[in-house]
Motif scaffolding. Structure first.
Motif, PDB file in Angstrom:
ATOM      1  N   VAL A   1      36.561  23.073  59.795  1.00 57.20           N
ATOM      2  CA  VAL A   1      34.920  22.766  60.447  1.00 57.20           C
ATOM      3  C   VAL A   1      34.578  22.853  60.205  1.00 57.20           C
ATOM      4  CG1 VAL A   1      37.250  23.467  62.738  1.00 57.20           C
ATOM      5  CG2 VAL A   1      35.696  24.220  61.710  1.00 57.20           C
ATOM      6  N   ALA A   2      33.315  21.590  60.811  1.00 58.92           N
ATOM      7  CA  ALA A   2      31.774  21.713  60.081  1.00 58.92           C
ATOM      8  C   ALA A   2      31.116  22.564  61.440  1.00 58.92           C
ATOM      9  CB  ALA A   2      31.344  21.016  58.738  1.00 58.92           C
ATOM     10  N   GLN A   3      29.710  23.442  60.972  1.00 59.29           N
ATOM     11  CA  GLN A   3      28.768  22.938  62.505  1.00 59.29           C
ATOM     12  C   GLN A   3      27.708  22.561  62.305  1.00 59.29           C
ATOM     13  OE1 GLN A   3      27.488  26.914  63.216  1.00 59.29           O
ATOM     14  NE2 GLN A   3      27.988  27.078  65.386  1.00 59.29           N
ATOM     15  N   ASP A   4      27.629  21.358  63.082  1.00 57.54           N
ATOM     16  CA  ASP A   4      26.168  21.114  63.416  1.00 57.54           C
ATOM     17  C   ASP A   4      24.795  21.850  63.202  1.00 57.54           C
ATOM     18  OD1 ASP A   4      23.518  19.099  65.057  1.00 57.54           O
ATOM     19  OD2 ASP A   4      25.244  17.983  64.104  1.00 57.54           O
ATOM     20  N   ALA A   5      23.828  21.674  62.656  1.00 58.29           N
ATOM     21  CA  ALA A   5      23.041  22.440  62.483  1.00 58.29           C
ATOM     22  C   ALA A   5      21.787  22.781  64.021  1.00 58.29           C
ATOM     23  CB  ALA A   5      22.118  22.659  61.227  1.00 58.29           C
ATOM     24  N   THR A   6      21.719  21.308  65.076  1.00 58.58           N
ATOM     25  CA  THR A   6      21.142  21.035  66.066  1.00 58.58           C
ATOM     26  C   THR A   6      22.164  21.560  67.238  1.00 58.58           C
ATOM     27  OG1 THR A   6      19.784  19.604  64.411  1.00 58.58           O
ATOM     28  CG2 THR A   6      19.693  19.839  67.112  1.00 58.58           C
ATOM     29  N   THR A   7      23.284  20.987  66.984  1.00 59.60           N
ATOM     30  CA  THR A   7      23.766  21.645  68.229  1.00 59.60           C
ATOM     31  C   THR A   7      24.378  22.424  68.627  1.00 59.60           C
ATOM     32  OG1 THR A   7      26.138  20.478  67.433  1.00 59.60           O
ATOM     33  CG2 THR A   7      24.077  18.754  68.411  1.00 59.60           C
ATOM     34  N   ARG A   8      24.779  22.882  67.527  1.00 59.54           N
ATOM     35  CA  ARG A   8      26.089  24.264  66.948  1.00 59.54           C
ATOM     36  C   ARG A   8      27.437  23.860  67.562  1.00 59.54           C
ATOM     37  NH1 ARG A   8      23.602  26.740  63.282  1.00 59.54           N
ATOM     38  NH2 ARG A   8      24.514  28.776  64.189  1.00 59.54           N
ATOM     39  N   ARG A   9      27.911  22.693  67.401  1.00 60.29           N
ATOM     40  CA  ARG A   9      29.053  22.655  68.050  1.00 60.29           C
ATOM     41  C   ARG A   9      30.078  22.496  66.646  1.00 60.29           C
ATOM     42  NH1 ARG A   9      30.442  20.835  73.231  1.00 60.29           N
ATOM     43  NH2 ARG A   9      30.955  19.406  72.537  1.00 60.29           N
ATOM     44  N   TYR A  10      31.407  21.917  67.058  1.00 60.31           N
ATOM     45  CA  TYR A  10      32.371  22.571  65.661  1.00 60.31           C
ATOM     46  C   TYR A  10      32.539  20.966  65.731  1.00 60.31           C
ATOM     47  CZ  TYR A  10      31.111  27.082  65.489  1.00 60.31           C
ATOM     48  OH  TYR A  10      30.651  29.101  65.024  1.00 60.31           O
ATOM     49  N   GLY A  11      33.062  19.931  64.703  1.00 62.56           N
ATOM     50  CA  GLY A  11      33.809  19.330  64.223  1.00 62.56           C
ATOM     51  C   GLY A  11      34.704  19.243  63.281  1.00 62.56           C
ATOM     52  N   PRO A  12      35.304  18.093  62.718  1.00 63.28           N
ATOM     53  CA  PRO A  12      36.997  18.075  61.557  1.00 63.28           C
ATOM     54  C   PRO A  12      35.623  18.153  60.640  1.00 63.28           C
ATOM     55  CG  PRO A  12      36.956  16.363  62.572  1.00 63.28           C
ATOM     56  CD  PRO A  12      35.108  16.510  63.293  1.00 63.28           C
ATOM     57  N   GLY A  13      36.144  19.065  59.590  1.00 60.25           N
ATOM     58  CA  GLY A  13      35.126  19.521  58.215  1.00 60.25           C
ATOM     59  C   GLY A  13      35.787  18.974  56.755  1.00 60.25           C
ATOM     60  N   PRO A  14      35.359  18.920  55.809  1.00 58.91           N
ATOM     61  CA  PRO A  14      36.102  18.349  54.938  1.00 58.91           C
ATOM     62  C   PRO A  14      37.651  18.480  54.279  1.00 58.91           C
ATOM     63  CG  PRO A  14      34.482  20.404  53.957  1.00 58.91           C
ATOM     64  CD  PRO A  14      34.284  19.942  55.757  1.00 58.91           C
ATOM     65  N   GLN A  15      37.970  20.018  54.723  1.00 60.63           N
ATOM     66  CA  GLN A  15      39.608  20.392  54.477  1.00 60.63           C
ATOM     67  C   GLN A  15      40.486  19.842  54.999  1.00 60.63           C
ATOM     68  OE1 GLN A  15      40.556  21.556  51.921  1.00 60.63           O
ATOM     69  NE2 GLN A  15      39.807  23.080  50.981  1.00 60.63           N
ATOM     70  N   LEU A  16      40.129  19.590  56.623  1.00 59.47           N
ATOM     71  CA  LEU A  16      40.970  18.672  57.694  1.00 59.47           C
ATOM     72  C   LEU A  16      41.203  17.216  56.960  1.00 59.47           C
ATOM     73  CD1 LEU A  16      42.447  19.129  60.491  1.00 59.47           C
ATOM     74  CD2 LEU A  16      40.461  18.964  61.106  1.00 59.47           C
ATOM     75  N   LEU A  17      39.128  17.020  57.156  1.00 61.25           N
ATOM     76  CA  LEU A  17      39.850  15.041  56.426  1.00 61.25           C
ATOM     77  C   LEU A  17      40.712  15.230  55.619  1.00 61.25           C
ATOM     78  CD1 LEU A  17      35.967  14.573  57.604  1.00 61.25           C
ATOM     79  CD2 LEU A  17      37.828  14.054  58.889  1.00 61.25           C
ATOM     80  N   GLY A  18      40.261  15.958  54.180  1.00 62.85           N
ATOM     81  CA  GLY A  18      40.919  16.093  52.762  1.00 62.85           C
ATOM     82  C   GLY A  18      42.937  15.176  53.623  1.00 62.85           C
ATOM     83  N   VAL A  19      42.941  16.554  54.373  1.00 57.53           N
ATOM     84  CA  VAL A  19      44.575  16.554  54.311  1.00 57.53           C
ATOM     85  C   VAL A  19      45.091  15.352  54.638  1.00 57.53           C
ATOM     86  CG1 VAL A  19      46.343  17.703  56.474  1.00 57.53           C
ATOM     87  CG2 VAL A  19      44.633  19.352  54.752  1.00 57.53           C
ATOM     88  N   ALA A  20      43.820  14.754  56.610  1.00 57.90           N
ATOM     89  CA  ALA A  20      44.194  13.852  56.985  1.00 57.90           C
ATOM     90  C   ALA A  20      44.504  12.705  55.919  1.00 57.90           C
ATOM     91  CB  ALA A  20      43.352  13.539  57.709  1.00 57.90           C
TER      92      ALA A  20
END
Length: 270
Positions: free
Chosen positions: A65-84
Motif C-alpha cells: 500500500v502507499a499513503q497519500d501525503a495530503t489525505t493520509r489515506r492508503y491506496g494500492p502500492g507498487p508491489q500490489l500493482l506489480g502482482v496484478a
C-alpha cells in the motif's frame, strides 16, 4: 461470530493467522475502495485504530500500500500493482502464444509447452501435444525444478548471478528422483552457454527418456516473461535435431514477442 471463523473451511479454522488474515482483508478491500483511512480500516476489521495503523504501516513498508501525503489515506502500492500486472501478463502471454504453440507443434510434430517461473520452479500453463505416434504427453499444470528443465534454464539464464544464488542458495541442487544432485557451479557454466547460443536443452534431467529444447519469451520491456519448450523422446534427439527445433522455436518466439508489443496489449498491461 468473528469473520475468520465464519469463512474458514471446517477443520482449518485453527490454522488462520489473525494478522495475516487482517492484512489480506485490507488488500481485498482496496478492490472495492480507491483508498482507505486508518479509521475505516479499523471498522472494517473490527480492531482498534492502533492495530489497523500497524497493519497498514507494515503493508506500506513492503510496498503493498502507499499513503497519500495530503489525505493520509492508503491506496494500492507498487508491489500490489506489480502482482496484478504480472497476472495480466501471464494471461496475455498464454492467449497470444496459443496459436504459435500449435503451429510449432505442427511443424516439429512434437509436444510444445509454455512455462512461466514460480520461484525456483517452472510451471507449464499450456501445452499442445505432438502428432508423432510415440510422443510426449501434454504437460499442462506440471511443475518442475527450473535447473533441470529446458524452459526453466532459459528463465534462469535471464537472472544475474546474485539473483540466481539467492533463488538457489545451495552448492548442490537436487536431480530428478533416483539421479545424482547437480552442482550449482556446473549450472552457472551451462547458463552461460544458454545465453551464448540463445536456447537451452535438457536430456533426461526431468524425466527418463525425455529431452527438450527451450527458448525464452520477453515482454515489451525486455523482461523474461515465459519460455517455450519442445519435448522430444530421447530416441529422436541429437544435436542436429536440437538445433533445428531451436531455430523453429526462435521464429515462433519472435512472433509472440511482436504481438506482445502491440499497442492494445501495452495499454492493458503497462
Amino acid at each position: 461470530m468473528p469473520r475468520n471463523q465464519e469463512t474458514a473451511p471446517e477443520g482449518r479454522r485453527s490454522y488462520l493467522i489473525s494478522s495475516v488474515d487482517s492484512a489480506l482483508r485490507l488488500l481485498t478491500a482496496l478492490r472495492d475502495h480507491p483508498s482507505l483511512a486508518v479509521k475505516e480500516s479499523a471498522e472494517l476489521l473490527g480492531v482498534a485504530p492502533s492495530t489497523a495503523h500497524r497493519l497498514l504501516s507494515t503493508l506500506q513498508a513492503n510496498g503493498f500500500v502507499a499513503q497519500d501525503a495530503t489525505t493520509r489515506r492508503y491506496g494500492p502500492g507498487p508491489q500490489l500493482l506489480g502482482v496484478a500486472l504480472a497476472s495480466l501478463r501471464r494471461v496475455d502471454v498464454r492467449r497470444v502464444a496459443r496459436p504459435h504453440l500449435a503451429a510449432l507443434s505442427a511443424e516439429t510434430r512434437e509436444t510444445v509447452n509454455l512455462g512461466v517461473p514460480e520461484g525456483a520452479t517452472v510451471r507449464i500453463i499450456d501445452s499442445v501435444e505432438g502428432s508423432e505416434v510415440v510422443r510426449v504427453s501434454a504437460r499442462t499444470g506440471e511443475v518442475v525444478p527450473s535447473h533441470l528443465a529446458a524452459a526453466g534454464k532459459v528463465l534462469l539464464a535471464a537472472l544475474s548471478d546474485e539473483e540466481l544464488f539467492r533463488l538457489l542458495p545451495g552448492e548442490r541442487l537436487a536431480g530428478r528422483p533416483g539421479s545424482p544432485s547437480v552442482g550449482r557451479a556446473d549450472l552457472v557454466r551451462e547458463l552461460a552457454e544458454v545465453r551464448r547460443q540463445g536456447y537451452a536443452t535438457s536430456n533426461g534431467e526431468t524425466s527418463a527418456g525425455l529431452a527438450s529444447v527451450g527458448g525464452g519469451v520477453r515482454d515489451a520491456r525486455g523482461r523474461m516473461l515465459a519460455a517455450i519448450s519442445v519435448s522430444v523422446p530421447v530416441e529422436r534427439f541429437d544435436v542436429a535435431r536440437a538445433e533445428a527445433i531451436a531455430a523453429a522455436t526462435r521464429h515462433r518466439v519472435a512472433r509472440i514477442e511482436e504481438e506482445l508489443r502491440s499497442p492494445a496489449l501495452l495499454g492493458t498491461t503497462g
